[in-house]
Design a protein around this motif. Structure first.
Motif, mmCIF file in Angstrom:
data_model
loop_
_atom_site.group_PDB
_atom_site.id
_atom_site.type_symbol
_atom_site.label_atom_id
_atom_site.label_comp_id
_atom_site.label_asym_id
_atom_site.label_seq_id
_atom_site.Cartn_x
_atom_site.Cartn_y
_atom_site.Cartn_z
ATOM 1 N N LEU A 106 0.820 -1.219 0.000
ATOM 2 C CA LEU A 106 0.000 0.000 0.000
ATOM 3 C C LEU A 106 0.854 1.270 0.000
ATOM 4 N N SER A 107 2.114 1.150 -0.399
ATOM 5 C CA SER A 107 3.024 2.304 -0.363
ATOM 6 C C SER A 107 2.581 3.433 -1.283
ATOM 7 N N GLU A 108 1.870 3.112 -2.354
ATOM 8 C CA GLU A 108 1.398 4.158 -3.269
ATOM 9 C C GLU A 108 0.168 4.875 -2.716
ATOM 10 N N LYS A 109 -0.544 4.226 -1.832
ATOM 11 C CA LYS A 109 -1.776 4.820 -1.291
ATOM 12 C C LYS A 109 -1.526 5.559 0.026
ATOM 13 N N ILE A 110 -0.501 5.159 0.781
ATOM 14 C CA ILE A 110 -0.229 5.765 2.094
ATOM 15 C C ILE A 110 1.127 6.442 2.077
ATOM 16 N N ASP A 111 1.154 7.714 2.433
ATOM 17 C CA ASP A 111 2.401 8.459 2.609
ATOM 18 C C ASP A 111 2.647 8.662 4.094
ATOM 19 N N MET A 112 3.862 8.373 4.558
ATOM 20 C CA MET A 112 4.225 8.583 5.957
ATOM 21 C C MET A 112 5.184 9.768 6.032
ATOM 22 N N ILE A 113 4.812 10.785 6.794
ATOM 23 C CA ILE A 113 5.545 12.048 6.807
ATOM 24 C C ILE A 113 5.938 12.424 8.235
ATOM 25 N N VAL A 114 7.204 12.787 8.417
ATOM 26 C CA VAL A 114 7.632 13.350 9.697
ATOM 27 C C VAL A 114 7.131 14.785 9.766
ATOM 28 N N GLY A 115 6.382 15.113 10.801
ATOM 29 C CA GLY A 115 5.844 16.464 10.890
ATOM 30 C C GLY A 115 5.250 16.749 12.255
ATOM 31 N N ASP A 116 5.035 18.030 12.496
ATOM 32 C CA ASP A 116 4.528 18.537 13.769
ATOM 33 C C ASP A 116 3.037 18.832 13.635
ATOM 34 N N SER A 117 2.234 18.220 14.472
ATOM 35 C CA SER A 117 0.778 18.412 14.400
ATOM 36 C C SER A 117 0.360 19.849 14.685
ATOM 37 N N GLU A 118 1.240 20.618 15.304
ATOM 38 C CA GLU A 118 0.909 22.005 15.616
ATOM 39 C C GLU A 118 1.379 22.979 14.532
ATOM 40 N N ASP A 119 2.031 22.456 13.505
ATOM 41 C CA ASP A 119 2.503 23.288 12.391
ATOM 42 C C ASP A 119 2.615 22.391 11.155
ATOM 43 N N MET A 120 1.479 22.053 10.568
ATOM 44 C CA MET A 120 1.452 21.032 9.517
ATOM 45 C C MET A 120 1.717 21.622 8.129
ATOM 46 N N PRO A 121 2.407 20.868 7.277
ATOM 47 C CA PRO A 121 2.802 21.356 5.958
ATOM 48 C C PRO A 121 1.720 21.153 4.900
ATOM 49 N N PHE A 122 0.482 21.518 5.221
ATOM 50 C CA PHE A 122 -0.623 21.317 4.294
ATOM 51 C C PHE A 122 -1.403 22.613 4.097
ATOM 52 N N GLU A 123 -2.032 22.726 2.921
ATOM 53 C CA GLU A 123 -2.873 23.887 2.617
ATOM 54 C C GLU A 123 -4.141 23.857 3.465
ATOM 55 N N ASP A 124 -4.776 25.018 3.598
ATOM 56 C CA ASP A 124 -6.073 25.093 4.263
ATOM 57 C C ASP A 124 -7.081 24.207 3.529
ATOM 58 N N ASN A 125 -8.009 23.631 4.284
ATOM 59 C CA ASN A 125 -9.144 22.905 3.703
ATOM 60 C C ASN A 125 -8.708 21.801 2.734
ATOM 61 N N THR A 126 -7.780 20.956 3.179
ATOM 62 C CA THR A 126 -7.213 19.913 2.314
ATOM 63 C C THR A 126 -7.910 18.564 2.462
ATOM 64 N N PHE A 127 -8.309 18.196 3.678
ATOM 65 C CA PHE A 127 -8.682 16.805 3.944
ATOM 66 C C PHE A 127 -10.182 16.625 4.177
ATOM 67 N N ASP A 128 -10.691 15.490 3.663
ATOM 68 C CA ASP A 128 -12.093 15.122 3.877
ATOM 69 C C ASP A 128 -12.311 14.536 5.265
ATOM 70 N N ALA A 129 -11.269 13.931 5.810
ATOM 71 C CA ALA A 129 -11.356 13.340 7.153
ATOM 72 C C ALA A 129 -9.986 13.406 7.813
ATOM 73 N N ILE A 130 -9.990 13.667 9.114
ATOM 74 C CA ILE A 130 -8.759 13.668 9.907
ATOM 75 C C ILE A 130 -8.999 12.797 11.131
ATOM 76 N N THR A 131 -8.041 11.927 11.403
ATOM 77 C CA THR A 131 -8.139 11.051 12.571
ATOM 78 C C THR A 131 -6.920 11.246 13.475
ATOM 79 N N VAL A 132 -7.126 11.031 14.754
ATOM 80 C CA VAL A 132 -6.036 10.989 15.731
ATOM 81 C C VAL A 132 -6.354 9.867 16.708
ATOM 82 N N SER A 133 -5.492 8.868 16.798
ATOM 83 C CA SER A 133 -5.736 7.797 17.772
ATOM 84 C C SER A 133 -4.613 7.787 18.803
ATOM 85 N N PHE A 134 -4.990 8.022 20.046
ATOM 86 C CA PHE A 134 -4.062 8.048 21.183
ATOM 87 C C PHE A 134 -2.906 9.017 20.927
ATOM 88 N N GLY A 135 -3.230 10.190 20.395
ATOM 89 C CA GLY A 135 -2.183 11.159 20.078
ATOM 90 C C GLY A 135 -2.396 12.544 20.639
#
Length: 243
Positions: A106-135
């Motif tokens: 599933l490497s083409e479908k899932i990207d794993m990125i090192v990043g800070d949840s308080e300063d994310m490298p994404f544009e506004d209004n990018t995702f249809d769903a966001i999840t956080v489990s035990f984080g």
């Protein structure tokens, strides 16, 4: 949260740096130990999260604090999105996750990125769903982290959070305290390279706001339609919210 709980009380590093160090250290045996400590129940909880996320038929999904990618993998396999991005501050945890993703082809479908949840490298209004489990309990600044989630979530999107909580009814309340205060740290010390990691995980779980208190934190930071569903006698809670 009434107090800031950090993994290493003698360290001069901030919470974010300490959490990164801790998860890098325990990454290789985290999955196996986690299954033992949770008695496998965390898998059932994640399946509930996936079902809720799937109701929106999301195409772009962000899994924050993805760790070794258990939830990201489950969503990619079950929901058939265009892309799942797993974000985490621990490169060690992500490396374990990448190996699992490659094994699942599933490497083409899932990207794993090192990043800070308080300063994310994404544009506004990018995702249809966001999840956080035990984080979320590991966020150094909880308000800032939730505001950042609101920023990158689409107006039509859904946020689903799975987090530990404290049972409030007898005898589950007493049993949970006994388990998290004594059993969990003892198992962690016996089998983990990091002797304080599982003490931190239990302490942070016990001190984190839950239920309506956490709903109010979500509302304060940009979310509406907040709901919470306790699972397994209240030892964890699933929160859903929209912008």
């Amino acid at each position: 949260m009434s107090k800031t709980v950090k993994p290493y009380k003698d360290s001069k590093l901030g919470k974010k740096e300490q959490v990164t160090q801790m998860f890098d250290t325990i990454s290789k045996n985290y999955d196996g130990l986690n299954r033992v400590i949770s008695l496998g129940i965390d898998v059932k909880w994640r399946k509930k999260v996936v079902k809720i996320v799937g109701e929106n038929n999301p195409k772009q999904i962000l899994d924050i604090a993805t760790g070794t990618g258990d939830l990201a993998l489950m969503m990619a396999e079950t929901l058939n999105p265009d892309k799942v991005i797993g974000l985490d501050i621990s490169a060690g945890m992500l490396e374990v996750g990448k190996q699992k993703i490659a094994k699942a082809k599933l490497s083409e479908k899932i990207d794993m990125i090192v990043g800070d949840s308080e300063d994310m490298p994404f544009e506004d209004n990018t995702f249809d769903a966001i999840t956080v489990s035990f984080g979320v309990r590991n966020f150094a600044n909880l308000d800032k982290g939730i505001q950042e989630i609101a920023r990158v979530l689409k107006p039509t999107g859904v946020l689903v959070i799975l987090e530990t909580s404290n049972p409030t009814k007898f005898p589950f309340k007493q049993g949970y305290k006994l388990y998290t205060n004594f059993v969990l740290p003892t198992i962690g010390k016996l089998f983990s390279k990091d002797k304080v990691a599982y003490s931190y995980l239990s302490e942070s779980a016990n001190s984190f706001p839950f239920g309506e208190t956490f709903n109010n934190i979500l509302k304060k930071n940009g979310f509406t339609h907040t709901e919470h569903q306790p699972v397994t006698f209240g030892s964890a809670t699933i929160y859903t919210a929209k912008k």
